[in-house]
Design a protein around this motif. Structure first.
Motif, PDB file in Angstrom:
ATOM      1  N   SER A  10      -9.264  21.204 -83.418  1.00  0.00           N
ATOM      2  CA  SER A  10      -9.330  20.085 -84.352  1.00  0.00           C
ATOM      3  C   SER A  10      -8.524  20.382 -85.613  1.00  0.00           C
ATOM      4  O   SER A  10      -8.271  21.541 -85.947  1.00  0.00           O
ATOM      5  N   HIS A  29      -8.276  14.623 -87.208  1.00  0.00           N
ATOM      6  CA  HIS A  29      -8.235  14.835 -85.756  1.00  0.00           C
ATOM      7  C   HIS A  29      -9.388  15.769 -85.382  1.00  0.00           C
ATOM      8  O   HIS A  29      -9.357  16.958 -85.709  1.00  0.00           O
ATOM      9  N   ASN A  48     -11.287  12.518 -78.498  1.00  0.00           N
ATOM     10  CA  ASN A  48     -10.755  12.754 -79.838  1.00  0.00           C
ATOM     11  C   ASN A  48     -11.225  11.644 -80.763  1.00  0.00           C
ATOM     12  O   ASN A  48     -11.180  10.469 -80.391  1.00  0.00           O
ATOM     13  N   HIS A  85     -11.132  10.146 -85.031  1.00  0.00           N
ATOM     14  CA  HIS A  85     -10.444  10.215 -86.322  1.00  0.00           C
ATOM     15  C   HIS A  85     -11.387  10.713 -87.411  1.00  0.00           C
ATOM     16  O   HIS A  85     -10.940  11.163 -88.465  1.00  0.00           O
TER      17      HIS A  85
END
Length: 128
Positions: A22, A28, A89, A91
């Protein structure tokens, strides 16, 4: 770990934050989740499709649908289980997932919707 049972099909999920992959400063956040599907029913099933609802804190919910899981459509005899690992994934460092599988009872072709229980995706920013 969270678990749900639908018509004798038990779905267990455990999610893990992957800090090593990450980049929080770039928004991310990587998570993996391990799912075990156990056939505790009296019928043989085949997993045909999946549908996910992925919520990322402060953003819209994303719907992801497709055939099978990680390229497979496993057949589960009574008493058998199938485990796989996949990833997501986000944000933000906070989200959740839930969904369902469509399984076919191979004896009669009946389709059943099996619940994937909701689970949290929480980044441990001290995990490197």
């Amino acid at each position: 770990m969270v678990t749900a049972i639908t018509q004798g099909i038990k779905v267990s999920v455990e999610a893990t934050y992957q800090g090593k992959y990450s980049s929080p400063h770039q928004h991310h956040f990587v998570f993996t989740y391990q799912i075990t599907i156990e056939n505790n029913s009296a019928f043989t099933t085949q997993l045909l499709r999946r549908k996910w609802e992925i919520s990322d804190a402060g953003m819209d919910t994303k719907i992801v649908e497709g055939d099978g899981v990680i390229g497979q459509q496993p057949i589960l005899e009574p008493g058998q289980s199938h485990t796989y690992v996949s990833g997501c994934n986000l944000h933000s460092g906070l989200g959740k997932m839930k969904g369902s599988y469509i399984l076919e009872k191979l004896q009669n072709g009946q389709l059943i919707e099996v619940i994937i229980p909701e689970f949290q995706l929480i980044a441990d920013l001290f995990d490197n």
